[in-house]
Write a protein that holds these residues in place. Structure first.
Motif, short mmCIF file in Angstrom:
data_model
loop_
_atom_site.label_atom_id
_atom_site.label_comp_id
_atom_site.label_asym_id
_atom_site.label_seq_id
_atom_site.Cartn_x
_atom_site.Cartn_y
_atom_site.Cartn_z
N ARG A 191 0.90 -1.15 0.01
CA ARG A 191 -0.09 0.02 0.14
C ARG A 191 0.92 1.37 0.03
NH1 ARG A 191 -5.68 0.14 3.38
NH2 ARG A 191 -6.67 -1.25 1.94
N LEU A 222 -9.09 0.28 -4.12
CA LEU A 222 -8.13 -0.87 -4.30
C LEU A 222 -8.92 -2.06 -4.66
CD1 LEU A 222 -5.62 -2.57 -3.63
CD2 LEU A 222 -6.36 -2.60 -1.42
N PHE A 223 -8.67 -2.71 -5.82
CA PHE A 223 -8.94 -3.94 -6.24
C PHE A 223 -8.00 -5.24 -6.03
CE2 PHE A 223 -10.35 -6.59 -10.01
CZ PHE A 223 -11.34 -7.37 -9.46
N ILE A 224 -8.36 -6.05 -5.22
CA ILE A 224 -7.47 -7.22 -5.47
C ILE A 224 -8.12 -8.60 -6.07
CG2 ILE A 224 -5.97 -8.74 -3.97
CD1 ILE A 224 -6.19 -6.81 -1.89
N PRO A 226 -7.19 -12.63 -7.30
CA PRO A 226 -6.32 -13.81 -7.43
C PRO A 226 -5.85 -13.96 -8.81
CG PRO A 226 -8.38 -14.61 -6.74
CD PRO A 226 -8.38 -12.94 -7.00
N ALA A 227 -4.89 -14.69 -8.99
CA ALA A 227 -4.60 -15.24 -10.34
C ALA A 227 -5.50 -16.65 -10.39
CB ALA A 227 -2.98 -15.93 -10.24
N LYS A 260 -15.04 0.32 -12.77
CA LYS A 260 -15.82 -0.94 -13.21
C LYS A 260 -15.05 -1.75 -14.23
CE LYS A 260 -20.50 -2.92 -13.93
NZ LYS A 260 -19.90 -3.73 -14.86
N ARG A 263 -11.61 -3.12 -13.27
CA ARG A 263 -11.83 -4.56 -12.65
C ARG A 263 -12.15 -5.58 -13.50
NH1 ARG A 263 -13.76 -3.61 -6.59
NH2 ARG A 263 -12.28 -1.71 -6.03
N ILE A 267 -9.78 -9.29 -14.73
CA ILE A 267 -10.40 -10.54 -14.55
C ILE A 267 -9.90 -11.13 -15.87
CG2 ILE A 267 -12.36 -12.13 -14.94
CD1 ILE A 267 -12.08 -10.84 -11.94
N ILE A 304 -14.09 -15.86 -6.91
CA ILE A 304 -13.87 -14.83 -5.96
C ILE A 304 -15.08 -14.27 -5.25
CG2 ILE A 304 -11.63 -14.14 -7.14
CD1 ILE A 304 -13.15 -11.76 -8.26
N SER A 305 -16.22 -14.73 -5.75
CA SER A 305 -17.36 -13.85 -5.20
C SER A 305 -17.65 -14.56 -4.03
CB SER A 305 -18.52 -14.28 -6.30
OG SER A 305 -19.87 -14.14 -5.63
#
Lengths: 307, 307
Positions: A191, A222-224, A226-227, A260, A263, A267, A304-305
């Motif tokens: 961060r 912030l958006f995280i 995963p691979a 949006k 993000r 993906i 991821i949901s």
């Protein structure tokens, strides 16, 4: 090289190489490699892409055919007398760490990127991982660039930091890995790194963490993500390039950049990178369909949901 | 120790220690530590929790008071003649790797957990990181256990694997870190690890990756959640225990375990672990409010939401 008649949505500059890659189970030689083929191939699933790079006289026509088969405009790829950039590496058993066995710049050493007329008005630009002065040199030839992304590497932070800082002022999105973010800012907490990087010019910073995913920082939040967890990892080479390429291809197709859309783009970037590492060179991207991309991006969204 | 009059929703067994912790900026001695205080304190924000462990005659009353102030039932904590388990470590500058400087088992060496009558009907159980035969021994005293989670560590995989495999057959959820998952299964890819682990008994496997988050595997699918990105990391000790404790506290409060509830539980687990590492010992959890938890869990959900 090959000319398309229509204008491109996005152009990308980067390296083009002939790679040798060793893994625990395979030893492959003379593969099409470099950041540009990976980035443009991944982007080609979303947008009309132009490529800016250089190859030597030894660059096989079969490579040009296979690369062009993605529908990429290759008129920005110069063919020069001399040897194509060559690179060789060996991956550790864990497929994460790698040892570079060979780096022969060849014609890439004297590369002066020239932006074709047909690319000059394109609104989206990916300055792939080349010397920062060259990134600036080619960006200066654009008249229509509206959203510029830059990928870099530890080497340029080491030996060309002032130039890198100069081009960063012109950049909207910076993509780099966690080690590079720490190296460039001298901070450890990601961060903190992002806060420092956002002060250097970009409105968006993407910190890539390889198999652990990526973080997107902006002033807004912030958006995280995963691979995508790959089951049949064959060759991690080019994963970061496919990632950046798909990201910019997605944005170029959307024609806009907001939180949006970004993000969503991350993906798809994760999905394209995951397909890319399931084969050597562009092999798995060559067989990829839009349906494959739809299925895996839906799967990643479910993964991821919270709901 | 202290008795509550109401039955508990969940009981947890684990170590109770007196810790010394060195970081780059601090050197703290005689802290309340061990897996059980972290796990039960984190769980206490969600459910009525009972603790099963052992302390020596040197265990300070002030520790008991501070621990009990979370509203945890401590009647399962035996006080025995001898020394409390003591542990000391030093963290590297990156706050990830650590060196264990001291491990003195004290009364923990002869620990024989006894389950209080008031816990025997509790439906939720966390078998924290103690010798697997003891995990089984205490589980056998339960008559109401419906959902049993187990946390383990590399030591038991090394020296007590047959016992660990035996208790795993009785377990619904296994939580372990990526290195342990690889060590226990002999595989590298975490999806392969999870497939192998799901065959050993548990219906759910959580593979923890520290600052990179965690993966939840079940026969029904996969959920990946990043760690909440902490800005003021003070002491990572107990993060995995707070994580497991909060997870089980959340489930015990929900009174059911399905995919949706589990995913929510992982969010709260990540949040509680993130608060925990912002202070030494239980210091930051002591000041935590339900409002703090609500704010950060909403923030984490926004951080991982594509929309």
């Amino acid at each position: 090289m090959k000319t398309r008649n229509s204008a491109v949505d996005v152009w990308m500059v980067g390296s083009i190489g002939i790679d040798d890659v060793q893994t625990r189970t395979a030893n492959r030689k003379n593969l099409l490699g470099g950041s540009l083929p990976f980035a443009t191939a991944a982007a080609s699933f979303f947008a009309r892409v132009g490529a800016v790079g250089v190859v030597g006289s030894d660059f096989p026509c079969s490579f040009e055919r296979r690369w062009g088969a993605f529908g990429i405009d290759l008129q920005g790829v110069q063919r020069q007398a001399g040897a194509t950039f060559r690179w060789a590496c060996r991956y550790d058993d864990n497929m994460i760490e790698r040892t570079t066995l060979k780096t022969e710049l060849g014609v890439f050493a004297d590369f002066k990127p020239v932006l074709p007329e047909a690319y000059k008005k394109a609104p989206f630009v990916l300055l792939g991982n080349i010397q920062p002065d060259l990134q600036l040199h080619v960006l200066n030839q654009s008249v229509g660039a509206k959203f510029v992304a830059l990928d870099t590497m530890n080497l340029w932070i080491d030996i060309a930091k002032p130039s890198l800082l100069k081009v960063l002022k012109r950049v909207d999105l910076l993509a780099l890995n966690d080690g590079e973010a720490r190296q460039l800012t001298g901070r450890w907490n990601l961060r903190d790194c992002a806060s420092a990087l956002l002060k250097l010019g970009p409105s968006y910073v993407i910190i890539k963490k390889g198999e652990h995913g990526a973080l997107l920082f902006s002033k807004k939040g912030l958006f995280i993500v995963p691979a995508y967890p790959v089951e049949r990892l064959k060759d991690p080479t080019g994963a970061g390039d496919s990632y950046a390429g798909a990201l910019m291809g997605y944005l170029a197709n959307a024609g806009k950049v907001d939180e949006k859309t970004l993000r969503e783009a991350l993906i798809y970037a994760s999905v394209l990178a995951s397909f890319g590492v399931e084969g050597f060179s562009l092999e798995s991207l060559e067989h990829l369909t839009q349906a494959d991309i739809r299925v895996r991006s839906s799967e990643l969204k479910r993964i991821i949901s919270v709901k």
